[in-house]
Scaffold this motif. Structure first.
Motif, PDB file in Angstrom:
ATOM      1  N   ASN A   1       0.802  -1.224   0.000  1.00 60.30           N
ATOM      2  CA  ASN A   1       0.000   0.000   0.000  1.00 60.30           C
ATOM      3  C   ASN A   1       0.838   1.280   0.000  1.00 60.30           C
ATOM      4  O   ASN A   1       0.451   2.292  -0.615  1.00 60.30           O
ATOM      5  CB  ASN A   1      -0.919   0.037   1.220  1.00 60.30           C
ATOM      6  CG  ASN A   1      -1.837  -1.157   1.296  1.00 60.30           C
ATOM      7  OD1 ASN A   1      -1.489  -2.168   1.884  1.00 60.30           O
ATOM      8  ND2 ASN A   1      -3.007  -1.047   0.673  1.00 60.30           N
ATOM      9  N   VAL A   2       1.963   1.248   0.721  1.00 60.19           N
ATOM     10  CA  VAL A   2       2.817   2.435   0.823  1.00 60.19           C
ATOM     11  C   VAL A   2       4.171   2.116   0.203  1.00 60.19           C
ATOM     12  O   VAL A   2       4.855   1.179   0.617  1.00 60.19           O
ATOM     13  CB  VAL A   2       2.998   2.874   2.292  1.00 60.19           C
ATOM     14  CG1 VAL A   2       3.912   4.103   2.367  1.00 60.19           C
ATOM     15  CG2 VAL A   2       1.642   3.179   2.927  1.00 60.19           C
ATOM     16  N   VAL A   3       4.567   2.908  -0.805  1.00 60.08           N
ATOM     17  CA  VAL A   3       5.813   2.658  -1.534  1.00 60.08           C
ATOM     18  C   VAL A   3       6.715   3.884  -1.430  1.00 60.08           C
ATOM     19  O   VAL A   3       6.296   5.013  -1.721  1.00 60.08           O
ATOM     20  CB  VAL A   3       5.533   2.341  -3.021  1.00 60.08           C
ATOM     21  CG1 VAL A   3       6.847   2.090  -3.764  1.00 60.08           C
ATOM     22  CG2 VAL A   3       4.603   1.154  -3.145  1.00 60.08           C
ATOM     23  N   LEU A   4       7.965   3.657  -0.998  1.00 61.27           N
ATOM     24  CA  LEU A   4       8.979   4.713  -0.949  1.00 61.27           C
ATOM     25  C   LEU A   4       9.759   4.675  -2.261  1.00 61.27           C
ATOM     26  O   LEU A   4      10.574   3.777  -2.488  1.00 61.27           O
ATOM     27  CB  LEU A   4       9.913   4.497   0.239  1.00 61.27           C
ATOM     28  CG  LEU A   4       9.270   4.452   1.626  1.00 61.27           C
ATOM     29  CD1 LEU A   4      10.327   4.162   2.687  1.00 61.27           C
ATOM     30  CD2 LEU A   4       8.561   5.764   1.938  1.00 61.27           C
ATOM     31  N   HIS A   5       9.519   5.648  -3.123  1.00 62.85           N
ATOM     32  CA  HIS A   5      10.131   5.636  -4.456  1.00 62.85           C
ATOM     33  C   HIS A   5      11.507   6.284  -4.483  1.00 62.85           C
ATOM     34  O   HIS A   5      12.214   6.167  -5.490  1.00 62.85           O
ATOM     35  CB  HIS A   5       9.215   6.358  -5.450  1.00 62.85           C
ATOM     36  CG  HIS A   5       7.940   5.650  -5.738  1.00 62.85           C
ATOM     37  ND1 HIS A   5       7.819   4.709  -6.736  1.00 62.85           N
ATOM     38  CD2 HIS A   5       6.717   5.723  -5.150  1.00 62.85           C
ATOM     39  CE1 HIS A   5       6.579   4.248  -6.762  1.00 62.85           C
ATOM     40  NE2 HIS A   5       5.881   4.838  -5.805  1.00 62.85           N
ATOM     41  N   GLY A   6      11.888   6.971  -3.394  1.00 64.41           N
ATOM     42  CA  GLY A   6      13.157   7.683  -3.404  1.00 64.41           C
ATOM     43  C   GLY A   6      13.075   8.937  -4.257  1.00 64.41           C
ATOM     44  O   GLY A   6      11.996   9.356  -4.709  1.00 64.41           O
ATOM     45  N   HIS A   7      14.249   9.560  -4.472  1.00 70.28           N
ATOM     46  CA  HIS A   7      14.282  10.756  -5.311  1.00 70.28           C
ATOM     47  C   HIS A   7      13.934  10.382  -6.744  1.00 70.28           C
ATOM     48  O   HIS A   7      14.564   9.503  -7.346  1.00 70.28           O
ATOM     49  CB  HIS A   7      15.664  11.402  -5.268  1.00 70.28           C
ATOM     50  CG  HIS A   7      15.803  12.551  -6.220  1.00 70.28           C
ATOM     51  ND1 HIS A   7      15.171  13.761  -6.019  1.00 70.28           N
ATOM     52  CD2 HIS A   7      16.481  12.665  -7.380  1.00 70.28           C
ATOM     53  CE1 HIS A   7      15.472  14.580  -7.017  1.00 70.28           C
ATOM     54  NE2 HIS A   7      16.264  13.936  -7.858  1.00 70.28           N
ATOM     55  N   THR A   8      12.916  11.050  -7.302  1.00 71.62           N
ATOM     56  CA  THR A   8      12.420  10.724  -8.632  1.00 71.62           C
ATOM     57  C   THR A   8      12.272  11.995  -9.453  1.00 71.62           C
ATOM     58  O   THR A   8      11.420  12.842  -9.132  1.00 71.62           O
ATOM     59  CB  THR A   8      11.062  10.008  -8.553  1.00 71.62           C
ATOM     60  OG1 THR A   8      11.164   8.876  -7.685  1.00 71.62           O
ATOM     61  CG2 THR A   8      10.593   9.588  -9.937  1.00 71.62           C
ATOM     62  N   PRO A   9      13.082  12.202 -10.499  1.00 74.93           N
ATOM     63  CA  PRO A   9      12.895  13.386 -11.354  1.00 74.93           C
ATOM     64  C   PRO A   9      11.477  13.418 -11.914  1.00 74.93           C
ATOM     65  O   PRO A   9      10.920  12.400 -12.324  1.00 74.93           O
ATOM     66  CB  PRO A   9      13.930  13.170 -12.468  1.00 74.93           C
ATOM     67  CG  PRO A   9      14.983  12.301 -11.842  1.00 74.93           C
ATOM     68  CD  PRO A   9      14.230  11.375 -10.917  1.00 74.93           C
TER      69      PRO A   9
END
Length: 580
Positions: free
Chosen positions: A325-333
């Motif tokens: 349900n919760v996703v940490l995508h990190g730094h994403t341009p």
């Protein structure tokens, strides 16, 4: 902050067909073609140029370097300080045994010595005292400066020259010394991007942010101080931090061209934030976990950003079984484009200078659900109309608001999306640049008053349990009548600063300082000054006086005359006894 500065500069260039230069001081920028990189990425308009101090100095001819005017008489023996060159790099360093920087030598692109920046002038081997020396190709001294501030100012004088110019500073670090760069032909502006107090979660406004302390104590030295929200400007006005320079000018946001009718999964949420404690992302995770429909997979949250809190958040997500349900995508341009396909966004920070991400979300038609924090989503969001405001730190209500949004009829949600897009237009570049243009157009390139001979002499000062009453005589103003006069105070070790407006009668000023304004400065010293605002000019002078002019009737604060003959105070701690 950097992104905002780039976007604003590009908007100036596009909308006004104006040449804009972005000035940078970092040695790391030397040799990097950031201008080309940013233009190819579509981040920088072609009419915007990036100019770096060290790129200029390491490529300029001696003739151009001689336009850098020193502020002290040159000492030719400075050449004897040069370090042995260990390689072909343009920088050589000298450090002490603990790794503290003591000296930096810089070299011209043609290979000869350019700058010696020595930072142990008082005693060799121990930091203290500074001398920056600029050399020509013949290795003779061109100019010297005792501070980096004076060195930077000399470069600005070459870059700007005598042409009428508008200089906008976005950096708090630079703002702490750029306030002294006063030229008749330069309208100087400072943007305050974040909270102005140290304890953003507290109720007190008197201990200022340490990284902005030098700038915040000199706001009257700027022609324009751009505050991002009315709320922060009002709080700063309560402390009389500036007499006339503060303006509310929002940062601009990109028009994401959101479509209010486009289908989106109702339970799809998005969040753009650093993984930092001040962002309280754990509240967002817990709120999602409390939404009952999470078990059926109807609600999810994509979080874009990176930071030190990632391990903590990963553990929290795992504990609540929210991996799907919760996703940490990190730094994403280009992360903001996620708002175009998400249905709602969350903001759970302790504070924001301006929650620009809220306007970005609204521009995409993504409904923001935000804590009621400083400074201030509530200035952008009309609750229930184009977004939702939740009591600060109330995870249960945050969760309940998400659940309420999920249950709303689709036609009502579409109306909210349309209203959100409509409100976001107030933060698009045309509206924001028009405000900048209006506020800058109000400024005039008039002469800046220089009150170098101003003096403030204490006539009397008395203190009791209510506060301080003070009378001060002014002299050395050369017949100039100040527009505004204040009595100010500053703690010596911490970041307390404040002032009250004084009454000017002839050459005497009177002021009353409530003790409640300064009692949080405990167990240290506080110094008192007079602040004079004259047109575009600003001058601060210490109050000189002897102890015979002081009457002390308080057991909290004792006024006294320092060994240099200036008015100061020392606080006593109630928990100390006479023997301790």
């Amino acid at each position: 902050m950097t992104t905002v500065a780039l976007e604003r500069s590009s908007a100036f260039a596009r909308l006004d067909n104006r040449r804009v230069e972005i000035l940078t001081l970092s040695p790391e920028m030397k040799g990097r073609d950031r201008e080309r990189e940013l233009q190819e990425a579509g981040t920088l308009d072609r009419k915007v140029k990036i100019r770096n101090l060290w790129q200029d100095l390491t490529t300029w001819s001696d003739r151009k370097l001689r336009r850098m005017i020193g502020t002290v008489d040159p000492d030719p023996s400075a050449v004897d300080d040069v370090l042995n060159r260990s390689g072909r790099d343009w920088t050589e360093l000298r450090e002490d045994s603990e790794g503290h920087l003591l000296q930096v030598d810089r070299y011209h692109d043609r290979g000869h010595l350019l700058v010696i920046d020595r930072q142990d002038m008082k005693k060799r081997g121990r930091r203290g005292g500074r001398r920056i020396t600029l050399f020509g190709r013949d290795q003779k001294v061109i100019a010297q400066w005792p501070t980096a501030r004076d060195f930077y100012h000399a470069w600005l004088d070459v870059v700007i020259g005598t042409k009428p110019s508008y200089l906008i500073c976005d950096s708090a670090f630079v703002g702490n010394f750029i306030h002294e760069y006063r030229r008749d032909n330069v309208i100087l502006s400072q943007v305050i991007h974040s909270h102005f107090v140290d304890d953003v979660a507290g109720d007190h406004l008197d201990e200022l942010s340490g990284d902005k302390f030098g700038m915040l104590r000199h706001l009257d030295a700027f022609d324009v101080v751009a505050i991002l929200t009315n709320g922060q400007r009002e709080d700063m006005s309560k402390l009389d931090l500036a007499a006339r320079s503060m303006k509310t000018i929002s940062n601009l946001t990109e028009n994401l061209h959101g479509d209010p009718t486009a289908p989106r999964p109702r339970g799809q949420g998005a969040m753009i934030a650093r993984l930092d404690p001040i962002k309280r992302i754990e509240d967002a995770v817990l709120a999602v976990s409390k939404v009952e429909v999470v078990r059926s997979g109807r609600v999810s949250l994509d979080i874009f950003g990176e930071g030190d809190e990632r391990p903590v958040l990963e553990e929290l997500i795992a504990e609540n079984r929210l991996q799907s349900n919760v996703v940490l995508h990190g730094h994403t341009p280009g992360a903001k484009n996620a708002f175009l396909t998400s249905s709602f966004s969350l903001l759970t920070s302790h504070s924001e200078g301006q929650a620009l991400v809220v306007a970005e979300s609204m521009s995409a038609g993504c409904i923001p659900i935000c804590y009621d924090i400083d400074y201030r989503p509530a200035e952008v969001i009309d609750h229930g109309i184009n977004g939702f405001i939740v009591p600060n730190g109330d995870v249960d209500t945050l969760s309940g608001t998400i659940a309420h949004f999920l249950s709303m009829p689709e036609n009502e949600v579409r109306q909210m999306r349309a209203k959100a897009i409509e409100r976001a237009a107030d933060f698009f570049e045309e509206a924001v640049i028009r405000r900048w243009g209006s506020d800058l157009a109000e400024q005039a390139f008039t002469s800046i008053a220089q009150l170098k001979d101003a003096r403030a002499e204490l006539i009397s000062a008395s203190i009791d349990s209510d506060g301080i009453s003070i009378r001060v005589g002014l002299s050395g103003l050369g017949g100039v009548i100040p527009d505004d006069v204040f009595v100010s105070w500053k703690s010596r070790k911490s970041h307390f600063y404040g002032r009250v407006r004084a009454v000017l009668t002839g050459d005497m000023i009177t002021a009353d300082i409530p003790l409640s304004r300064i009692v949080r400065i405990t167990a240290e010293y506080v110094d008192f000054s007079v602040d004079l605002v004259v047109g575009r000019g600003f001058c601060r002078v210490r109050i000189a006086g002897d102890s015979d002019s002081i009457v002390n009737r308080s057991d909290r604060l004792k006024l006294y005359s320092t060994k240099y003959g200036n008015l100061s105070g020392t606080f006593t701690r109630a928990d100390l006894t006479s023997t301790s």
